[in-house]
Structures are given as C-alpha cells and as structure tokens.
Design an enzyme around this catalytic site. Structure first.
Site, short mmCIF file in Angstrom:
data_model
loop_
_atom_site.label_atom_id
_atom_site.label_comp_id
_atom_site.label_asym_id
_atom_site.label_seq_id
_atom_site.Cartn_x
_atom_site.Cartn_y
_atom_site.Cartn_z
N LYS A 211 0.84 -1.21 0.00
CA LYS A 211 0.00 0.00 0.00
C LYS A 211 0.87 1.26 0.00
O LYS A 211 0.58 2.24 -0.70
CB LYS A 211 -0.92 0.00 1.22
CG LYS A 211 -1.75 1.26 1.39
CD LYS A 211 -2.68 1.49 0.21
CE LYS A 211 -3.37 2.87 0.28
NZ LYS A 211 -4.30 2.99 1.39
N CYS A 265 -3.67 9.77 2.17
CA CYS A 265 -2.90 8.67 1.58
C CYS A 265 -1.59 9.16 0.97
O CYS A 265 -0.53 9.00 1.55
CB CYS A 265 -3.74 7.93 0.55
SG CYS A 265 -5.10 6.99 1.27
#
Length: 414
Positions: A211, A265
């Site tokens: 990720k 993010c």
C-alpha cells in the site's frame, strides 16, 4: 443475535463507513463503532456525514433493513475491521495511537476464534504490533495456532479513490496480508463476499508495504509534474503545453501539476517508508519535499500579484484536497488559503467550496476570510485563484474571468 454472525467495523470515516455499508449490502450483519457521536447518529438515521457519491443510498437501504447500525462502544463480534486514522507526527513518524486504542477496546470482547483485520494504511509491522497488543491484554488467547482460543490477524489495505469509493471497493483487486496463512485465508473469505477484483494473498508486512509503495509511486510522479511546473514558471514556459507535447511520446505519460498533494494517503504514506528506512528512502523523501514545497510556491505567485492592489480581493476556488469531494485532510489548497489570509495585511479571501456548508475552524477564525458562492466570489474578486478543479468550476462562463487576474494551478482555464 449470535455474535458469530456479526462484523464490527471500528471507525466510520471515509473508509470504514463504505466498508460497513458494502458488507451489509452483501449479507453481513454489521455494527459500526465510532467515537464521533454525530457519525453514529447520522448513520443510524440512514445518512452519511460526508460527501461520497452513491454511499448514502446504500447506507439508507442497509440501515432500513436492519443490516447496519452504529454505536459508540465495541460489541462482541466474529470479525473486527479496524479502519481508524494513522496520521504522521510533526517528525514524520506514524501516530499509531488510534490503532492501539482500537486494539484495547476490542481485546475485552474476544473469546477465541475471532478475525481482526487492520484496514488502516500502516507502516510495516503495525499489524503485528496490534496483534501483540491484544495478545498481551488477553494472555488466555493465542495468535492463530488453529485451536479454539486462537485469534487471527490480517492487514487488508483499502485502495480506493475518494469520489469513486463505492465503485472501486467492489471492482479493484485486493491485497490480503495475514500474520499467519490461516488468517489470510479467513480474511479472503470475508472480502470474497463483495469484492469482484482478484484477491491477492500475502503476509501482513508485505501487504502494508505494498500500500505504501502504491501511494509513493503516485507521489513520485506528481512530484515530477510539480517540479516541472516550477521550472517552467521560472523559464517563462507554459507547463500545460509542455506536458501535452511531451506526452505525445509513446512511452511518456506525465501527470498534471497542482497546488500540492493532499489527503490521508499520498501526502502521508510515503513518510512511513522514510521512517522505516531513513537512510535508503532517498527518492521517496525528495518527492515528499518537492510536493510539500509546492503550496509555498503558489503562495509566492499570488502574493506577487496581490502586491499590485491596496486592498486585494482574492477568490480562492476550492479548499478540498481533490475534486468533487468535501475531504479537507492534508489539503494543500486549504493551507494556501490560510497562509494567504494571514499574509495579507489588507485584503479579503473569498473561499468557494461547493462541498462544505461551513469553513473549517482554521479559516473561520480569520476575519478576512468568507465562504461564498462562485459567482459572488468572482464578481467581487481582483484575483481568481484556482486550487481545485471541482465540476461546477469547469462549466463556468470564461467571460466572467475576462477582467480578472488569474492564477490557475490546475490549468482549468488555459
């Protein structure tokens, strides 16, 4: 209701609530948990406390069917999904306090056999630390040995785009990282109830790093575009034309620059890699520094133009971190507006943000900042600063800008 039929989602934010809703829509009985009373009340009323296309209709349906409810306390359940914030500190280290607090609240509710999934974006090793935390509190249970008192831990990171969450949560491939192989397989069974993408099994630490690698890849490419925009400005080159021409090369696909990088993010995750390997993550660190510096460059541009006016009025179009959402987390646009308002000794900032009804506290406390609609803002403005390419801005009559000084960070009005 039997606890072996319940999924508990801890954290009803931008990821937790869509996850809870899509699970409930696909047959699970879900209890959502959040410390924010407003989020709990809104969900129980079948409403969504933030903007995300198509989410509210799903939430309203599953709440009406009794498949989803929200509360403040963690219940007993068969599966726990932790979807809480993992922000970075001022020194760019992960703040894991929300994850560990969730672990502390889950631990007393366990009996053995439960699956605990961390969906929050995490530095390598945080899922294992969460497991260790729970097992330290529950010495009567073990970590995934297959016995009746075993617990199963996995990391299954979200990889969705705000504004398209309800589409991508179903269609995107999903990485499933187990602390043990049994945990990965159990997590796969859960995500298979709604995910049509490929389910990719690995270990928890690789899942965490995957990720981070995805978002760092994006950050690196955006940094190149942002650096090109700064260089082009210094050299008197139209960066939008430059990128358009360069992208005619069959193996070149340069992204578009902007005012910086925001959200929880891309603006955050690369720092987890830097923190994990500070001596080796040189390119990742540099990209973060380039993107973090872009708001100051935009501020410099606007202040230079504002200096021409005794009392400049500046219309700032957008403060969300990306188009067509209300998410202000880590937003470079919001930071630019705040710093611009502070820097203007005499002047007014007219903020246009069609996805929020009130200014955030940082801006509301400033006397020279107002939240207005787009036509009122442009009508009063000397300078129009485009920070976010929201859809309502794209359809504006360009004649409205004819007499205005334009600073367009998104290339919207080329």
């Amino acid at each position: 209701m039997e606890t072996d039929q319940i999924v508990c989602v801890v954290g009803l934010g931008y990821i937790g609530l869509p996850t809870a809703a899509i699970l409930a829509a696909n047959g699970s009985t879900v209890i959502g948990v959040d410390v924010n009373e407003r989020h709990v009340d809104e969900v129980n009323a079948g409403r969504v406390p933030f903007v995300e296309p198509d989410l509210e209709s799903v939430v309203a349906g599953v709440v009406a069917q009794g498949r989803l409810r929200a509360q403040a306390q963690v219940p007993e359940a068969a599966i726990f999904i932790v979807a809480v914030p993992t922000p970075v500190t001022t020194t760019h280290e992960v703040d894991d306090s929300f994850v560990l607090a969730a672990a502390d609240s889950i631990a007393p509710k366990l009996h053995g056999g439960e699956l605990i999934i961390l969906e929050s974006t995490s530095p390598p090793g945080l899922t294992e630390r969460m497991a260790e935390r729970i097992l330290a509190l529950r010495t009567d249970l073990t970590g995934g040995s297959g016995e009746s008192n075993s617990l199963y831990f996995a990391h299954c990171p979200e990889r969705v785009l705000p504004g398209r969450i309800m589409v991508e949560i179903v269609s995107n491939d999903r990485i499933i990282g187990g602390v043990t192989p049994d945990a990965a397989e159990r997590a796969r069974e859960l995500y298979a109830t709604f995910c049509r993408g490929e389910l990719l099994l690995t270990d928890a630490r690789t899942s965490e790093m995957a990720k981070l690698a995805e978002n760092s890849y994006r950050d690196l490419n955006i940094a190149f575009a942002n650096e090109l925009s700064v260089i082009s400005d210094r050299l008197g080159i139209d960066v939008w034309e430059l990128i358009e021409l360069a992208n005619h090369h069959p193996r070149v696909d340069i992204l578009k620059p902007g005012p910086g990088v925001g959200g929880h993010c891309i603006a955050v995750d690369p720092w987890f890699i830097v923190a994990a390997a500070p001596d080796d993550a040189r390119l990742v660190r540099l990209a973060r520094e380039v993107n973090d510096a872009k708001p100051a460059f935009v501020l410099e541009q606007v202040l230079a133009k504002a200096a021409r006016y005794r009392t400049p009025v500046i219309a700032a179009l957008g403060i969300a971190f990306k188009a067509d959402i209300d998410d202000l987390r880590e937003s470079p646009s919001k930071a630019i507006v705040e710093n611009l308002a502070i820097a203007l000794a005499h002047g007014t900032l007219l903020v246009v943000e069609p996805n929020v009804s009130d200014l955030p506290d940082e801006l509301a406390k400033l006397d020279n900042v107002e939240l207005v609609d787009v036509h009122a803002a442009i009508g009063r403005a000397d300078i129009v600063l485009v920070l976010v390419d929201h859809q309502p801005f794209k359809t504006l009559d360009r004649a409205l800008l004819k007499e205005k000084v334009l600073v367009d960070t998104k290339g919207l009005f080329r």
